[in-house]
Enzyme design. Structure first.
Site, PDB file in Angstrom:
ATOM      1  N   GLN A  53       0.904  -1.229   0.088  1.00  0.00           N
ATOM      2  CA  GLN A  53       0.093  -0.094  -0.055  1.00  0.00           C
ATOM      3  C   GLN A  53       0.917   1.449   0.003  1.00  0.00           C
ATOM      4  OE1 GLN A  53      -1.753   0.803   3.742  1.00  0.00           O
ATOM      5  NE2 GLN A  53      -3.665   1.732   2.890  1.00  0.00           N
ATOM      6  N   SER A  94       1.212   6.697   2.728  1.00  0.00           N
ATOM      7  CA  SER A  94       2.001   7.494   3.288  1.00  0.00           C
ATOM      8  C   SER A  94       3.079   7.999   2.792  1.00  0.00           C
ATOM      9  CB  SER A  94       2.585   7.072   4.885  1.00  0.00           C
ATOM     10  OG  SER A  94       1.177   6.395   5.442  1.00  0.00           O
ATOM     11  N   GLU A 149      -9.506  -1.305   5.484  1.00  0.00           N
ATOM     12  CA  GLU A 149      -8.137  -1.468   6.338  1.00  0.00           C
ATOM     13  C   GLU A 149      -8.598  -1.626   7.786  1.00  0.00           C
ATOM     14  OE1 GLU A 149      -5.173   1.215   5.408  1.00  0.00           O
ATOM     15  OE2 GLU A 149      -3.561   0.349   6.712  1.00  0.00           O
TER      16      GLU A 149
HETATM   17  C1  LIG Z   1       3.444  -0.800  11.453  1.00  0.00           C
HETATM   18  C2  LIG Z   1       3.090   0.158  10.574  1.00  0.00           C
HETATM   19  C3  LIG Z   1       2.779  -0.225   9.318  1.00  0.00           C
HETATM   20  C4  LIG Z   1       2.431   0.909   8.340  1.00  0.00           C
HETATM   21  N1  LIG Z   1       2.174   0.249   6.919  1.00  0.00           N
HETATM   22  C5  LIG Z   1       1.835   1.154   6.137  1.00  0.00           C
HETATM   23  C6  LIG Z   1       1.253   0.830   4.540  1.00  0.00           C
HETATM   24  O1  LIG Z   1       1.708  -0.252   4.264  1.00  0.00           O
HETATM   25  N2  LIG Z   1       1.467   1.821   3.604  1.00  0.00           N
HETATM   26  C7  LIG Z   1       1.309   3.280   4.123  1.00  0.00           C
HETATM   27  O2  LIG Z   1       1.026   3.949   3.190  1.00  0.00           O
HETATM   28  N3  LIG Z   1       1.622   3.630   5.319  1.00  0.00           N
HETATM   29  C8  LIG Z   1       1.857   2.705   6.329  1.00  0.00           C
HETATM   30  N4  LIG Z   1       1.844   3.089   7.496  1.00  0.00           N
HETATM   31  C9  LIG Z   1       1.825   4.583   8.099  1.00  0.00           C
HETATM   32  C10 LIG Z   1       0.900   5.063   8.933  1.00  0.00           C
HETATM   33  O3  LIG Z   1      -0.420   4.848   8.016  1.00  0.00           O
HETATM   34  C11 LIG Z   1       1.169   6.266   9.302  1.00  0.00           C
HETATM   35  O4  LIG Z   1       2.404   6.273  10.275  1.00  0.00           O
HETATM   36  C12 LIG Z   1       0.079   7.098  10.058  1.00  0.00           C
HETATM   37  O5  LIG Z   1      -0.893   7.240   9.310  1.00  0.00           O
HETATM   38  C13 LIG Z   1       0.573   8.547  10.945  1.00  0.00           C
HETATM   39  O6  LIG Z   1       1.281   9.111   9.888  1.00  0.00           O
HETATM   40  P1  LIG Z   1       2.717   9.729  10.434  1.00  0.00           P
HETATM   41  O7  LIG Z   1       3.634   8.659  10.814  1.00  0.00           O
HETATM   42  O8  LIG Z   1       3.247  10.566   9.432  1.00  0.00           O
HETATM   43  O9  LIG Z   1       2.315  10.677  11.715  1.00  0.00           O
HETATM   44  P2  LIG Z   1       1.832  12.254  11.766  1.00  0.00           P
HETATM   45  O10 LIG Z   1       0.987  12.243  10.890  1.00  0.00           O
HETATM   46  O11 LIG Z   1       3.263  12.929  11.856  1.00  0.00           O
HETATM   47  O12 LIG Z   1       1.421  12.281  13.668  1.00  0.00           O
HETATM   48  C14 LIG Z   1       2.400  12.241  14.349  1.00  0.00           C
HETATM   49  C15 LIG Z   1       1.573  12.374  15.655  1.00  0.00           C
HETATM   50  O13 LIG Z   1       0.741  13.641  15.585  1.00  0.00           O
HETATM   51  C16 LIG Z   1      -0.710  13.418  15.701  1.00  0.00           C
HETATM   52  N5  LIG Z   1      -1.544  14.092  14.854  1.00  0.00           N
HETATM   53  C17 LIG Z   1      -1.486  14.204  13.508  1.00  0.00           C
HETATM   54  N6  LIG Z   1      -2.410  15.001  12.980  1.00  0.00           N
HETATM   55  C18 LIG Z   1      -3.207  15.168  14.116  1.00  0.00           C
HETATM   56  C19 LIG Z   1      -4.589  15.896  14.233  1.00  0.00           C
HETATM   57  N7  LIG Z   1      -5.227  16.412  13.072  1.00  0.00           N
HETATM   58  N8  LIG Z   1      -5.358  15.480  15.428  1.00  0.00           N
HETATM   59  C20 LIG Z   1      -4.558  15.089  16.356  1.00  0.00           C
HETATM   60  N9  LIG Z   1      -3.314  14.449  16.335  1.00  0.00           N
HETATM   61  C21 LIG Z   1      -2.786  14.534  15.394  1.00  0.00           C
HETATM   62  C22 LIG Z   1      -0.618  11.810  15.267  1.00  0.00           C
HETATM   63  O14 LIG Z   1      -1.881  11.189  15.971  1.00  0.00           O
HETATM   64  C23 LIG Z   1       0.523  11.340  15.766  1.00  0.00           C
HETATM   65  O15 LIG Z   1       0.701  11.151  17.332  1.00  0.00           O
HETATM   66  C24 LIG Z   1       2.356   2.357   8.549  1.00  0.00           C
HETATM   67  C25 LIG Z   1       2.842   2.458   9.770  1.00  0.00           C
HETATM   68  C26 LIG Z   1       2.968   1.592  10.795  1.00  0.00           C
HETATM   69  C27 LIG Z   1       3.405   1.872  12.077  1.00  0.00           C
END
Ligand SMILES: Cc1cc2nc3c(=O)[nH]c(=O)nc-3n(C[C@H](O)[C@H](O)[C@H](O)COP(=O)(O)OP(=O)(O)OC[C@H]3O[C@@H](n4cnc5c(N)ncnc54)[C@H](O)[C@@H]3O)c2cc1C
Length: 388
Positions: A131, A134, A248
């Site tokens: 997928q 991100s 998902e």
């Molecule tokens: C094990 C694992 C597998 C994954 N697999 C995939 C994959 O296969 N494909 C893919 O595309 N992605 C994948 N991901 C990514 C995942 O979808 C993202 O990590 C997730 O959506 C969070 O985005 P970020 O890491 O950029 O954190 P950020 O968006 O930078 O968030 C950082 C912190 O800020 C908080 N935050 C951000 N915005 C807000 C808001 N509006 N209100 C309140 N709090 C907020 C978040 O909750 C978090 O605590 C995976 C992640 C993990 C951990």
């Protein structure tokens, strides 16, 4: 006897006759899951036989239409199959993002040609998908994605970077969100499918806290993608993306049910020993009550979802509840394991299964959208709280 009773009896007999005994052992970990794909390495002949026989019957995707490789079962029959598989301890024959994420999106948004081409391959486990959502600057704010697909006549040229792409280095194809227009944030996104062996695609594994490396940074450098590999309309990929995310989140919420589907207190008691601390015993009992309630809620939710009656934001509530529950489960397993539970490497600890599983759960409330984001969706779309 109703038709469903007859179906149950026949299904049980068929499973008893066809599910190899080895495939009725509890899964020891992620490695026992069969992900299929071009480079699949079966753990045993029994694992291959189980996939082949279930795929031939369409039962890797029992409720998909039989024209697309499914079993053509009704929602009620599919539920019976699930129950009978659980009763006999049958392992899932195939674990796949194609089944749990892309398939439902293709069924809703794909063209007839796309359904015919991709869904059968997914059902038979021939193609392993990853997928590409991100990006380094677009996780929670997914629609901020920058990977661009430029129109080059009969194909797109894709450039950009994804991150946290689970199993990108093992996947055959990717379903990927790309920017096809900068005119509108949500209205400039398209949903593309392409082969990970296309020239210009590269991956770099990232190490997870549990010591595994199941996900990657994924780079696209002038990747050519034929135009018929777009799902849905150009610039309307956000609709496809959101629909897929609902599936998902439903899939991830299943973590709340626990692998063994038995009360934690029972599972711990079967391992032997006793827990002297009354507070810990009370915490386990409280957990089991919550887990039981979650299982009941989950069953109702899946029924509603299959009937097309679930609130579109409800997968977020389930994802939040299921993943927070799973984190609690593993905190308790660690607490009851004492210092033994910190053993990271030995054969006695199964290669540190307890601490590695516990650390892995830390990601449950991040993957598929963080708990904060799910709560925000519930606040806005279900509770309709002001300002949310
Ligand atoms: C094990 C694992 C597998 C994954 N697999 C995939 C994959 O296969 N494909 C893919 O595309 N992605 C994948 N991901 C990514 C995942 O979808 C993202 O990590 C997730 O959506 C969070 O985005 P970020 O890491 O950029 O954190 P950020 O968006 O930078 O968030 C950082 C912190 O800020 C908080 N935050 C951000 N915005 C807000 C808001 N509006 N209100 C309140 N709090 C907020 C978040 O909750 C978090 O605590 C995976 C992640 C993990 C951990």
């Amino acid at each position: 006897m109703t038709d469903l009773d007859t179906f149950r009896t026949e299904t049980r007999a068929w499973l008893e006759a066809n599910c190899p005994p080895e495939m009725r052992q509890p899964m020891r970990g992620e490695k026992d899951a069969c992900w299929g794909g071009r480079r699949v390495e079966f753990q045993s002949p029994a694992q291959k036989a189980w996939l082949d026989i279930m795929a031939a019957r369409g039962w890797t995707v029992p409720d998909w239409p039989s024209d697309y490789g499914g079993g053509g079962l009704s929602a009620a029959e599919a539920k019976v199959l699930k129950e009978e598989m659980a009763a006999l301890g049958c392992r899932p024959p195939l674990t796949s993002f194609g089944i749990s994420m892309l398939g439902p999106a293709l069924l809703k948004f794909g063209t007839e040609d796309q359904k015919k081409h991709y869904l059968g391959q997914i059902a038979r486990g021939e193609i392993r998908w990853c997928q590409g959502y991100s990006e380094p600057g677009a996780g929670s704010d997914l629609a901020g994605l920058q990977t661009k697909a430029e129109d080059a006549g009969d194909h797109y040229v894709v450039n950009g970077q994804k991150v946290w792409t689970s199993y990108a280095d093992e996947a055959d194809w990717i379903f990927c969100l790309v920017r096809t227009s900068t005119q509108s944030k949500h209205g400039g996104i398209s949903f593309l499918l392409f082969d990970m062996e296309s020239p210009g695609v590269s991956t770099k594994p990232i190490l997870l806290i549990s010591g595994n490396s199941p996900f990657c940074e994924t780079f696209f450098d002038d990747v050519k993608v034929p135009k018929d590999q777009i799902v849905g309309e150009v610039n309307k990929g956000w609709d496809v993306a959101k629909y897929l995310l609902g599936h998902e989140r439903e899939m991830i919420s299943g973590m709340g049910l626990g692998g063994e589907r038995k009360a934690l207190g029972t599972a711990l008691a079967e391992k032997g020993g006793s827990i002297d601390d009354p507070l810990l015993r009370a915490e386990i009992a409280a957990f089991d009550v919550d887990a039981f309630a979650f299982a009941a809620m989950s069953e109702r939710f899946i029924d509603q979802l299959k009937a097309g009656e679930a609130h579109p934001a409800f997968p977020s509530a389930m994802k939040y509840a299921g993943t927070e529950l799973n984190k609690r489960r593993h905190e308790l397993i660690m607490a009851t394991g004492g210092s033994d539970a910190l053993d990271w490497d030995s054969a006695r600890s199964g290669g540190g299964k307890a601490p590695r599983d516990w650390l892995r759960t830390k990601a449950n409330s991040i993957e598929g959208g963080t708990s904060e984001i799910q709560l925000g969706i519930v606040a806005k779309h279900i509770l309709r709280l002001p300002g949310a």
